[in-house]
Design an enzyme around this catalytic site. Structure first.
Site, PDB file in Angstrom:
ATOM      1  N   LYS A 116       1.171  -1.716   0.318  1.00 25.53           N
ATOM      2  CA  LYS A 116      -0.178   0.020  -0.009  1.00 25.53           C
ATOM      3  C   LYS A 116       0.596   0.859  -0.074  1.00 25.53           C
ATOM      4  O   LYS A 116       0.478   2.424  -0.788  1.00 25.53           O
ATOM      5  CB  LYS A 116      -1.257  -0.553   1.148  1.00 25.53           C
ATOM      6  CG  LYS A 116      -1.720  -1.263   0.977  1.00 25.53           C
ATOM      7  CD  LYS A 116      -2.885  -0.764   2.201  1.00 25.53           C
ATOM      8  CE  LYS A 116      -3.883  -1.921   1.617  1.00 25.53           C
ATOM      9  NZ  LYS A 116      -5.311  -0.952   2.501  1.00 25.53           N
ATOM     10  N   GLY A 164      -8.868  -7.267   2.717  1.00 27.56           N
ATOM     11  CA  GLY A 164     -10.129  -7.312   3.033  1.00 27.56           C
ATOM     12  C   GLY A 164     -10.523  -6.368   4.421  1.00 27.56           C
ATOM     13  O   GLY A 164     -11.213  -6.953   5.000  1.00 27.56           O
ATOM     14  N   LEU A 203     -10.363  10.010   8.236  1.00 28.36           N
ATOM     15  CA  LEU A 203     -11.350  10.717   8.188  1.00 28.36           C
ATOM     16  C   LEU A 203     -12.713  10.730   8.802  1.00 28.36           C
ATOM     17  O   LEU A 203     -12.759   9.291   8.470  1.00 28.36           O
ATOM     18  CB  LEU A 203     -11.313  10.982   6.714  1.00 28.36           C
ATOM     19  CG  LEU A 203     -11.052  11.559   5.481  1.00 28.36           C
ATOM     20  CD1 LEU A 203     -11.142  10.909   4.160  1.00 28.36           C
ATOM     21  CD2 LEU A 203      -9.842  12.913   6.034  1.00 28.36           C
ATOM     22  N   LYS A 237     -17.681  -3.812   2.166  1.00 29.62           N
ATOM     23  CA  LYS A 237     -19.005  -3.589   1.744  1.00 29.62           C
ATOM     24  C   LYS A 237     -20.545  -4.588   1.892  1.00 29.62           C
ATOM     25  O   LYS A 237     -19.987  -5.772   1.401  1.00 29.62           O
ATOM     26  CB  LYS A 237     -18.670  -3.500   0.106  1.00 29.62           C
ATOM     27  CG  LYS A 237     -16.957  -1.790  -0.290  1.00 29.62           C
ATOM     28  CD  LYS A 237     -16.553  -2.708  -1.381  1.00 29.62           C
ATOM     29  CE  LYS A 237     -15.334  -1.736  -1.654  1.00 29.62           C
ATOM     30  NZ  LYS A 237     -14.724  -2.345  -2.857  1.00 29.62           N
ATOM     31  N   GLU A 275      -9.545   3.008  -5.633  1.00 32.56           N
ATOM     32  CA  GLU A 275     -10.706   3.347  -4.402  1.00 32.56           C
ATOM     33  C   GLU A 275      -9.834   4.246  -4.090  1.00 32.56           C
ATOM     34  O   GLU A 275      -8.793   4.436  -3.824  1.00 32.56           O
ATOM     35  CB  GLU A 275     -10.906   2.058  -3.052  1.00 32.56           C
ATOM     36  CG  GLU A 275     -11.121   1.059  -4.022  1.00 32.56           C
ATOM     37  CD  GLU A 275     -11.504  -0.003  -2.973  1.00 32.56           C
ATOM     38  OE1 GLU A 275     -11.972  -1.245  -3.050  1.00 32.56           O
ATOM     39  OE2 GLU A 275     -10.627  -0.319  -2.023  1.00 32.56           O
ATOM     40  N   GLU A 287      -6.622   2.418  -1.937  1.00 29.48           N
ATOM     41  CA  GLU A 287      -5.312   1.592  -2.547  1.00 29.48           C
ATOM     42  C   GLU A 287      -6.478   1.296  -4.602  1.00 29.48           C
ATOM     43  O   GLU A 287      -7.022   1.502  -4.717  1.00 29.48           O
ATOM     44  CB  GLU A 287      -5.609   0.537  -1.309  1.00 29.48           C
ATOM     45  CG  GLU A 287      -7.528  -0.385  -2.143  1.00 29.48           C
ATOM     46  CD  GLU A 287      -7.222  -1.680  -1.359  1.00 29.48           C
ATOM     47  OE1 GLU A 287      -6.705  -2.345  -1.399  1.00 29.48           O
ATOM     48  OE2 GLU A 287      -8.301  -1.894  -1.263  1.00 29.48           O
ATOM     49  N   ARG A 291      -7.933  -6.040  -9.552  1.00 32.21           N
ATOM     50  CA  ARG A 291      -8.611  -7.800 -10.251  1.00 32.21           C
ATOM     51  C   ARG A 291     -10.385  -7.178 -10.458  1.00 32.21           C
ATOM     52  O   ARG A 291     -10.949  -5.817 -10.663  1.00 32.21           O
ATOM     53  CB  ARG A 291      -8.743  -8.711  -8.845  1.00 32.21           C
ATOM     54  CG  ARG A 291      -8.658  -8.004  -7.818  1.00 32.21           C
ATOM     55  CD  ARG A 291      -9.645  -9.000  -6.871  1.00 32.21           C
ATOM     56  NE  ARG A 291      -9.376  -8.318  -5.536  1.00 32.21           N
ATOM     57  CZ  ARG A 291     -10.719  -7.582  -4.861  1.00 32.21           C
ATOM     58  NH1 ARG A 291     -11.417  -7.251  -5.256  1.00 32.21           N
ATOM     59  NH2 ARG A 291     -10.589  -6.675  -3.561  1.00 32.21           N
TER      60      ARG A 291
END
Ligand code: ADP
Length: 449
Positions: A116, A164, A203, A237, A275, A287, A291
């Site tokens: 990252k 994840g 945030l 999500k 994202e 990130e 995929r």
């Protein structure tokens, strides 16, 4: 073009990929664990190979077994889906070393984005806004304290190799940092085999908004707009929609353009998702997923573009058939993830499904590998269906989602249909007023409501 593709995943996404292959005349090989011998993707595929016992580590994560299955069936490409080995650069390399094509970006891109810190650096250099934070990994509490002081609390400690939704700790005070820092490193080491962590500004009320991109091997890059994935529980999500209720067409075009420029600059190919967190009119990169995403169907609904088919053509070396001007965003789409879980406690509920009846009708899509009498194994994640609905407006989409959820019949296992019904009936959701913390607050009140 490929003649035969091995699909190295399971569940709804294995079936989704199989369908795309069928529609473009490509044969499929399913691989499966012992627990999945009767799975739908196994039944549908042209050929199937058992690659190991139920535990994912010995089957769906077993690189050698999957490569062997591809070699004995003469597959010329491997599609990893999402999860499992889809973001494993070593696996992508192994596939090419054995003379086959990995359907995804180059291994080196997967490796960059899997780190990252590297990903943030690379995106920043390519012109994408990032959150203030440490430049690299942070090794000591005193370093952590000085960074937090310079950017201001609250901050978030994140695992460099995290994913994840795991490996994150919010820190609000100096004292918190002293207590949490070593723990965060230890947890990262245990979970990801890599104890390095970094720090960025936390945030308070952002939305999670991401951009879908497709890039071919000839340098053509397009974006397929945004998805609002702010409704999350434990950073996972739960419901996604496109377009985001808070993004204007102008802002989408501008941000999408910026993302495409960055993708072109870094030389990324195949499909991917960039994202962002979005707060007070500003985007901040968090990130890039290298995929296919679980939520890709909402984008397909409003653009009419089959992302999986495009992904396969691009991997085979074909140029993109779409230019940015061909991508037209029409109407609105929402996806509700249906998990085999108790809708109040979220305890997984595997087991035998009795009656299974999915909603249908105009503009309703259900991606699922479940059928009446199927036994949901306890070994894998609890996603059992994705209900994706289109409407010419957000309002009509919402009404259609309401009636579709009502039609869903799932007997035998607890599931999150009732949770989704509650969410879409709230005033906040109807008005599009939510952020990444909204759902957890809502669930906190859920049983008492
Ligand atoms: P993962 O790879 O584990 O999915 P991400 O970096 O994509 O990790 O973050 C997952 C989620 O965690 C985000 O969607 C958001 O809800 C939350 N999150 C991550 N970074 C921050 C931050 N700096 N401030 C607030 N929330 C964050």
């Amino acid at each position: 073009m490929f003649k035969k593709i091995l699909i190295a995943t399971r569940g709804e996404i294995a079936l989704r990929i199989h369908r795309a292959c069928r529609e473009i005349g490509v044969k499929t090989v399913a691989v499966h664990s012992v627990a999945d011998a009767n799975a739908m993707h196994v039944r549908m595929a042209d050929e199937a190979v058992c690659i190991g016992p139920s535990v994912a580590k010995e089957s769906y994560l077993n690189k050698a077994a999957i490569i062997s299955a591809a070699l004995i069936t003469d597959a010329d490409a491997i599609h990893p889906g999402y999860g499992f080995l889809s973001e494993n650069a070593d696996f992508a390399e192994m596939v090419s070393e054995h003379g086959m094509t990995f359907i995804g970006p180059e291994a080196k891109m997967i490796r960059f984005m899997g780190n990252k810190i590297e990903a943030k650096k690379m995106m920043k250099d390519a012109g994408i806004p990032i959150l203030p934070g440490s430049d690299g990994d942070v090794n000591t509490v005193s370093e952590a304290l000085s960074i937090a002081d310079s950017i201001g609390y609250p901050v978030i400690i994140k695992a460099v190799s995290g994913g994840g939704g795991r490996g994150m700790k919010v820190v609000r005070t100096k004292q918190d940092m002293i207590e949490a820092f070593d723990m965060a490193r230890k947890e990262a080491e245990a979970a990801f085999d890599d104890g390095s962590v970094y720090i960025e500004k936390f945030l308070e009320n952002p939305r999670h908004i991401e951009f879908q991109v497709i890039a071919d091997n000839q340098g053509n890059v397009i974006h397929l707009g945004d998805r609002d994935c702010s409704l999350q529980r434990n950073n996972q999500k739960v419901l996604e929609e496109t377009p985001s209720p808070v993004i204007s067409d102008e802002l989408r075009d501008k941000m999408g353009g910026l993302v495409c420029d960055a993708i072109r600059k870094i030389g990324y190919t195949n499909v991917g998702t960039v994202e962002f967190l979005y707060e007070n009119g500003q985007f901040y990169f968090i990130e890039m997923n290298t995929r296919l995403q679980v939520e890709h169907p909402v984008t397909e609904m409003i653009t009419g573009i089959d992302i999986v088919t495009q992904q396969i053509y691009i991997a085979a070396g074909e140029p993109l058939i779409y230019k940015q001007k061909d991508v037209v965003f029409r109407g609105h789409a929402i996806e509700c993830r249906i998990n085999a879980e108790d809708p109040e406690t979220f305890i997984p509920s595997p087991g035998k499904v009795g009656l299974w009846h999915v909603p249908g009708g105009q503009w309703v899509r259900v991606d699922s590998a479940v059928y009446s009498g199927y036994t949901i194994p306890s070994n894998y994640d609890s996603l059992i269906a994705k209900l994706i609905v289109f409407g010419s407006t957000r309002k009509s989409c919402l009404m259609r989602m309401r009636r579709s959820l009502e039609e869903f019949v799932i007997e035998g296992v607890k599931n999150t249909v009732p949770l989704q019904q509650r969410i879409i009936d709230t005033k906040d959701f109807i008005e599009g007023k939510y952020n990444i913390h909204w759902l957890e607050n809502f669930i906190g009140k859920y049983p008492k409501d």
